[in-house]
Design an enzyme around this catalytic site. Structure first.
Site, PDB file in Angstrom:
ATOM      1  N   GLY A 184      33.870  38.552  42.235  1.00 12.36           N
ATOM      2  CA  GLY A 184      33.808  38.734  40.795  1.00 12.36           C
ATOM      3  C   GLY A 184      33.908  37.461  39.983  1.00 12.36           C
ATOM      4  O   GLY A 184      33.815  37.508  38.748  1.00 12.36           O
ATOM      5  N   LYS A 185      34.070  36.311  40.622  1.00 14.24           N
ATOM      6  CA  LYS A 185      34.193  35.051  39.888  1.00 14.24           C
ATOM      7  C   LYS A 185      32.838  34.630  39.321  1.00 14.24           C
ATOM      8  O   LYS A 185      31.781  35.127  39.716  1.00 14.24           O
ATOM      9  CB  LYS A 185      34.752  33.958  40.803  1.00 14.24           C
ATOM     10  CG  LYS A 185      36.183  34.226  41.278  1.00 14.24           C
ATOM     11  CD  LYS A 185      37.173  34.265  40.130  1.00 14.24           C
ATOM     12  CE  LYS A 185      38.568  34.715  40.546  1.00 14.24           C
ATOM     13  NZ  LYS A 185      39.262  33.749  41.387  1.00 14.24           N
TER      14      LYS A 185
END
Length: 368
Positions: A184-185
């Site tokens: 999710g970065k």
């Protein structure tokens, strides 16, 4: 429904590139480290304006090995902040050192430099500022304090890929910068991954050995090391995604600017602040609201996913009760933990979706 992030949409937009990269690794059979990881290390080091990059299996491992390479060990103290993901503190504990907290600035939610000097003792060996939500901490005064006291500065840049401080890239200011590639970065792997960037030859050499059982060459174990190596597939995937990162960052910043504009003057909420001279990359768009939990439930009821980063600061987590901190010790961090709500933000988000979120925020805030 508006998701908090949409990894399926990201994959669909670059599917052919990703699939080709993965198949290239499978055909090579270089599944651990290998040419793709080495190429990604060179490319990411250049992106961060650093001399070296050493790829590892997680951002936590990046922090752990950077601390070890800086000589941190049992009996030492490391100054950081309680408003962070617990991995920052866990990495310090892995070395045998003791985390020492200082509060954060209310506007940026990053380390308050004015609090640092009073926390230094003869046992202090390092400072770990956290570039929270995608914005760098106020690095110049932190570096000045560190220089006066002979302390290492290791940047926790796990949420700040491509962020800048007066023209300098995240990770390039301290002795090392540590990044996470959790999916999710802003730059996310298809699995776990992390990296250390540094311009110190000795730091890079130590981390390269530590990540691979302490070996200087095969079966020559110089240090007591770890199995923290990056997979070849993750290196290949990250090379593809790095080529899109600046475009994705521009989209995030555009969405954040629209949020700022539309939320201006919205009663009961405060938009995040981008400090002068800093490039915020908006891994998280952290709105603050006095009625945060009611607002979150209201948004969820109309199909808008939000997140909490982070509802309990580390000094109040049960796992770290042994550090001896109590409620009230860090009032700014505790207030942010009560009030911060992460709104949806991802590159593939549309302008209409941003407007829908803002309309729902205003309706839910009014109803509350």
């Amino acid at each position: 429904m508006i998701p908090f992030l949409d990894l399926k949409a990201q994959y669909a937009s670059i599917k052919d590139e990703i699939d080709d990269a993965v198949l290239r690794v499978l055909a090579s059979t270089r599944y651990i480290l290998g040419e793709e990881v080495e190429a990604f290390e060179r490319e990411f080091a250049a992106y961060c304006d650093s001399k070296h990059a050493v790829a590892v299996n997680t951002g936590t491992s990046a922090l752990h090995l950077s601390l070890l390479a800086a000589g941190i060990g049992p009996g030492d103290e490391v100054i950081t902040v309680p408003m962070t993901f617990v991995a920052t503190v866990s990495a310090i504990c892995y070395t045998g050192a003791r985390p020492v907290f200082v509060d954060i600035e209310p506007a940026t939610c990053t380390m308050d430099p004015a609090m640092v000097e009073a926390a230094i003792t003869p046992r202090t060996k390092a400072i770990v500022p956290v570039h929270l939500y995608g914005q760098m901490a106020d690095m110049d005064p932190i570096m000045d304090i560190a220089a006066r006291h002979g302390l290492a500065v290791i940047e926790d840049a796990c949420q700040a890929h491509g962020a800048e401080y007066h023209g300098r890239r995240s990770g390039s200011i301290g002795v090392a910068g540590c990044f996470s590639f959790y999916p999710g970065k802003n730059l996310g792997a298809c699995g776990e991954g992390g990296i250390v960037v540094t311009s110190s030859d000795s730091h890079a050499e130590a981390i390269r050995m530590l990540r691979d059982w302490g070996q200087s060459q095969r079966y020559h174990h110089v240090l007591k090391g770890f199995n923290y190596r990056m997979d070849g597939i993750q290196g290949a995937v990250l090379r593809v995604k790095l080529g899109h990162l600046e475009r994705w960052t521009r989209a995030r910043r555009s969405h954040a600017a629209l949020y700022d504009k539309l939320l201006a003057g919205s009663g009961g909420t405060t938009a995040p602040v981008q400090a002068h001279g800093r490039r915020h990359v908006y891994h998280i768009y952290a709105l603050r609201a006095s009625g945060r939990d009611r607002l979150r439930e209201g948004l969820r009821s109309v199909g808008i996913e939000c997140g909490l980063h982070y509802p309990i600061p580390v000094h109040l987590q049960e796992a770290h009760a042994d550090l001896g901190y109590r409620a009230g010790d860090f009032p700014v961090a505790e207030a942010v933990a009560r009030e911060a709500l992460s709104l949806p933000i991802f590159p593939e988000m549309t302008t209409d979706q941003v407007r829908q979120v803002v309309e729902a925020v205003e309706e839910c805030a009014y109803a509350a």
